[in-house]
Motif scaffolding. Structure first.
Motif, PDB file in Angstrom:
ATOM      1  N   LYS A   1       0.877  -1.217  -0.036  1.00 10.31           N
ATOM      2  CA  LYS A   1       0.003   0.062   0.044  1.00 10.31           C
ATOM      3  C   LYS A   1       0.843   1.201   0.119  1.00 10.31           C
ATOM      4  N   TYR A   2       0.376   2.416  -0.678  1.00  6.98           N
ATOM      5  CA  TYR A   2       1.179   3.509  -0.612  1.00  6.98           C
ATOM      6  C   TYR A   2       0.033   4.715  -0.515  1.00  6.98           C
ATOM      7  N   LEU A   3       0.550   5.774  -0.012  1.00  9.25           N
ATOM      8  CA  LEU A   3      -0.274   6.736   0.280  1.00  9.25           C
ATOM      9  C   LEU A   3       0.210   8.122   0.320  1.00  9.25           C
TER      10      LEU A   3
ATOM     11  N   ALA B   1       4.001   7.459   2.270  1.00 10.55           N
ATOM     12  CA  ALA B   1       4.138   6.517   3.246  1.00 10.55           C
ATOM     13  C   ALA B   1       3.862   5.134   2.348  1.00 10.55           C
ATOM     14  N   TYR B   2       4.456   4.160   2.382  1.00 12.91           N
ATOM     15  CA  TYR B   2       4.260   2.676   1.999  1.00 12.91           C
ATOM     16  C   TYR B   2       4.499   1.812   2.659  1.00 12.91           C
ATOM     17  N   THR B   3       3.845   0.496   2.791  1.00 14.64           N
ATOM     18  CA  THR B   3       4.034  -0.623   3.525  1.00 14.64           C
ATOM     19  C   THR B   3       4.544  -1.742   2.672  1.00 14.64           C
TER      20      THR B   3
ATOM     21  N   LEU C   1       4.695 -10.060   7.942  1.00 13.37           N
ATOM     22  CA  LEU C   1       5.167  -8.720   8.794  1.00 13.37           C
ATOM     23  C   LEU C   1       5.486  -7.987   7.778  1.00 13.37           C
ATOM     24  N   TYR C   2       5.135  -6.570   8.097  1.00 13.88           N
ATOM     25  CA  TYR C   2       5.465  -5.477   7.260  1.00 13.88           C
ATOM     26  C   TYR C   2       6.488  -4.186   7.838  1.00 13.88           C
ATOM     27  N   ALA C   3       7.096  -3.832   6.834  1.00 16.49           N
ATOM     28  CA  ALA C   3       7.842  -2.369   7.492  1.00 16.49           C
ATOM     29  C   ALA C   3       7.023  -1.256   6.730  1.00 16.49           C
ATOM     30  N   LEU C   4       6.946  -0.150   7.580  1.00 16.56           N
ATOM     31  CA  LEU C   4       6.360   0.868   6.996  1.00 16.56           C
ATOM     32  C   LEU C   4       7.279   1.997   6.917  1.00 16.56           C
ATOM     33  N   SER C   5       7.399   2.497   5.715  1.00 13.51           N
ATOM     34  CA  SER C   5       8.695   3.662   5.162  1.00 13.51           C
ATOM     35  C   SER C   5       7.891   4.908   4.746  1.00 13.51           C
TER      36      SER C   5
END
Length: 776
Positions: free
Chosen positions: A258-260, A269-271, A285-289
């Motif tokens: 996902k990106y926003l 922001a993207y996961t 499990l995700y990172a958020l950047s």
């Protein structure tokens, strides 16, 4: 009106129908309806709204864009083709409806496949994805509403179905193939990552050998048993200037779920899916950047968090200063809302929920317009959490109803009216199996029913927003369908007093009298209250008995499909095909317990069958059963437990949990965790359970004629599992037939049109042969 490429906008009236009542569909059937059998062609040519496509007003509230897919253009789902082109398997067209007049305009309906529409914030442009340039690749296009022209704005090969605008309406975001990677390279990376050459063992020239490897304790990293390759989300994130077409890659070669963009357009922001939580797990499990666009500074603000398979419900605060996300996934129990500081990465739990999660369908946490509070749904109620004070308040709970969805005004922001003091929510009546729209007072918690009329407003698959509200909050657009009527788009005022149908997608159904749905209830063999959706024959007469077909799927409440058109799913699984041919169809609830899925199904379903017989509807000597996937497994399980059924159809199913557990995909992934989750452990821990719940070991008990249907390219349930059942029954001299569809995947809805048609006719012929031998 023509553009520079001599292309012409095609006007298409979809018929705007006005109903005088507050219903979501016109209740009075046309006088010309007959009880003739529903034609397979009419079912398979049903037009429907494209899943995962957000319904949205233009900012000025004058237009709504939506996507219609046409099954006649179905090319058949194929992973290699999908990753190679980025184009959906079904032909789809974008329509723009004028809210005032109801007139709809198709954007060059025959020029290609169009999808993923996104309005610019100033309402001038509609960006979308298309293959209309005949390159065989998904590209970004825009319709200029003022000039009336459609043009391609970039030649990047898009991967992903979403386009997002920046606030200035000049630039937009899209994901594409990684730079320097061809479509063929991408396919190989995504579909064949886990294929490895053994160290020191070179491949002989011309050899077709593929090597898979596990080094066990000698490996430097834990052995993987992933269900799929996470590189299927490997992409670049591109910033595209609409006027010049200039394209800048702002995120290079990352897995992007996902990106926003932030509301101020400064950050993105993207996961990023990092790994599965453990071997065989579906928990990701995700990172958020967060990327600052002007400086290209990127930082990982959250390194590991549980999110859902889609990449997480993520939203910026209205001021763009904070993010909120909701933990989710197969292993997540509480599903808390967390606020994230994009500068420091500080993660703060706003909700601190406890206990097991309650199903609602709502995955998001939405901001209020001021950014002071976050709203969320839990345990069927609407809650509010103060961002600064950390207080949590139950806002509203509706007696005998479950709040299932919030309605967003803009991405991530709750829709409000009455000076921010009220909102509209979607509800579900678990007992009556109907959706509704209710107004909630955010101060007092008072609730007002707006629309509830025995319909489904959440039956278009894969959406977060099942209703769209224009910016001034005066108009609401939504989808509506029921067991006898396919889905259409409606618009209403915010009091739901003046409904107007905007689309009429499937006029081919009007001549038919469809079967009506009825809810029935019974007790399982364990005394548990259960329900079932019973689709009556279209010619139903009280006191007359009819052949009955039972649809099964263990672990699910199929009665939830009570208000779904056709009761089950669209296309080949539309059960009006049987109802209009004189069959009753039962979709029963079938709860199950750990370690006993096969026995639990019989305990739940067979008493439901008895109830339909007791009601005087089903002929006890003409009862059939069918199911798809896990339902195919359930069909086989029931044939082991009883000889009550006179015909059975198992579609893409299996009967051997041990073989299913050991299935290896072409990319080296292992899908056998289904069996492990249902049984409670591995075959080495629970050998007896695996055997006891595997119909293949009890095929000698089968007395029911069985039709097996399977696609040869099924990557969820491999066709060798169907081969195993057929061979076993044939060796035992049982009545069995096997229809094996070359090149098709796990879901008949995604098969080629010709194979869908063959499947439907084969299903009808099979049940007619065994349940209606005299033609009645």
């Amino acid at each position: 009106m023509k553009d520079n490429n001599s292309q012409t906008l095609k006007l298409c009236l979809l018929v705007a129908t006005v109903c005088s009542s507050g219903a979501g569909t016109c209740a009075t059937p046309p006088a010309t309806q007959t009880t003739k059998a529903l034609a397979v062609e009419d079912v398979l040519t049903q037009r429907s709204f494209l899943p995962y496509t957000r319904l949205a007003f233009s900012s000025d509230g004058e237009k709504i864009a939506f996507v219609i897919q046409d099954n006649r253009g179905n090319r058949g789902e194929n992973d290699e083709t999908s990753f190679s082109t980025g184009i959906p398997p079904k032909k789809s067209d974008i329509y723009i409806v004028d809210v005032e007049t109801g007139e709809s305009m198709a954007l060059f309906g025959n020029a290609g496949t169009d999808w993923g529409p996104s309005w610019s914030p100033d309402s001038r442009y509609l960006a979308f994805l298309s293959d209309r340039d005949r390159t065989g690749q998904a590209r970004v296009w825009v319709w200029d509403r003022l000039k009336g022209i459609v043009r391609k704005v970039s030649d990047v090969d898009v991967r992903g179905n979403e386009i997002q605008w920046l606030p200035d309406s000049r630039k937009l975001l899209a994901t594409s193939l990684p730079e320097g990677m061809s479509p063929d390279d991408y396919v190989n990376r995504v579909l064949h990552k886990n294929q490895q050459q053994h160290p020191g063992a070179g491949k002989s020239t011309g050899s077709s050998v593929v090597i898979f490897q596990s080094l066990g304790s000698a490996a430097s990293e834990p052995a993987e048993s992933n269900l799929w390759n996470l590189d299927d989300l490997l992409r670049d994130l591109c910033l595209i200037d609409v006027s010049s077409g200039q394209t800048e890659v702002v995120v290079h070669g990352r897995r992007i779920a996902k990106y926003l963009a932030s509301p101020d357009g400064r950050r993105i922001a993207y996961t990023n899916p990092k790994s599965f939580e453990k071997p065989g797990s579906q928990q990701l499990l995700y990172a958020l950047s967060v990327l600052t666009i002007a400086t290209k500074r990127e930082r990982t603000v959250v390194s590991s968090v549980r999110l859902d398979l889609e990449g997480g419900a993520l939203s910026w605060s209205p001021a763009g200063s904070q993010l909120v996300l909701r933990t989710d996934g197969m292993e997540e129990k509480t599903r808390d809302c967390h606020v994230v500081d994009p500068e420091t990465g500080a993660l703060r739990n706003l909700t601190r929920l406890s206990g097991s999660r309650q199903p609602s369908g709502e995955r998001r946490c939405l901001w209020d317009p001021e950014g002071a509070n976050v709203y969320f749904v839990n345990d069927g109620a609407l809650w509010r959490s103060s961002v600064d004070q950390g207080t949590i308040t139950e806002v509203a709970r509706i007696p005998d109803r479950r709040i299932s969805r919030m309605v967003a005004q803009s991405p991530g922001v709750l829709s409000t009216s009455d000076n921010g003091n009220s909102t509209i929510v979607v509800t579900h009546d678990d007992l009556g199996k109907q959706d509704g729209f209710y107004k909630l007072d955010l101060r007092s918690g008072e609730t007002t029913r707006l629309l509830e009329n025995g319909q489904c407003y959440t039956c278009v698959f894969g959406l977060d927003d099942y209703a769209a509200i224009n910016n001034d909050g005066q108009r609401v657009a939504y989808f509506s369908e029921d067991a006898q009527n396919s889905s259409d788009l409606w618009i209403n005022d915010n009091r739901f007093a003046h409904p107007r149908r905007l689309t009429h997608l499937n006029p081919q159904f009007e001549p038919y009298r469809m079967g009506q749905a009825r809810l029935i209830d019974w007790l399982s063999d364990d005394g548990v209250p259960l329900q079932g959706a019973l689709l009556l024959p279209s010619e139903y007469q009280k006191g007359r008995r009819y052949p009955l077909v039972v649809i099964v799927y263990g672990g699910q409440n199929l009665s939830d499909g009570f208000n779904r058109f056709g009761g089950w799913f669209e296309g080949p699984f539309n059960m009006q095909l049987l109802a209009t041919r004189g069959y009753a169809v039962l979709l029963p609830d079938a709860p199950e317990h750990l370690g006993t899925p096969m026995r639990d199904l019989a305990k739940a379903v067979l008493p439901g069958v008895s109830k339909v017989v007791e009601l005087g509807i089903a002929d006890p000597n003409r009862i059939g059963v069918m199911g798809h996937s896990n339902g195919g497994y359930g069909t086989l399980g029931l044939l082991i437990e009883t000889d009550r059924f006179k015909a059975a159809l198992a579609i893409d199913g299996f009967g051997d949990l041990v073989s299913d557990y050991g299935y290896l995909t072409g990319s080296g992934a292992a899908w056998g965790n289904w069996s492990e989750h249902r049984i409670g452990g591995t075959p080495w821990q629970y050998r007896d359970r695996f055997v006891e719940n595997s119909p293949v070991f009890y095929l000698d008990r089968v007395e029911t004629p069985l039709l097996i249907v399977h696609g040869t390219q099924d990557d969820i349930v491999p066709s060798f599992l169907a081969d195993e059942i057929f061979v076993g029954l044939r060796r035992l001299g049982k009545n069995v037939e096997y229809a094996k569809y070359e090149g098709e995947n796990h879901t008949p809805n995604e098969w080629s049109y010709a194979n869908q048609e063959d499947f439907c006719n084969r299903m009808i012929t099979w049940f007619n042969k065994h349940l209606k031998p005299d033609g009645r």
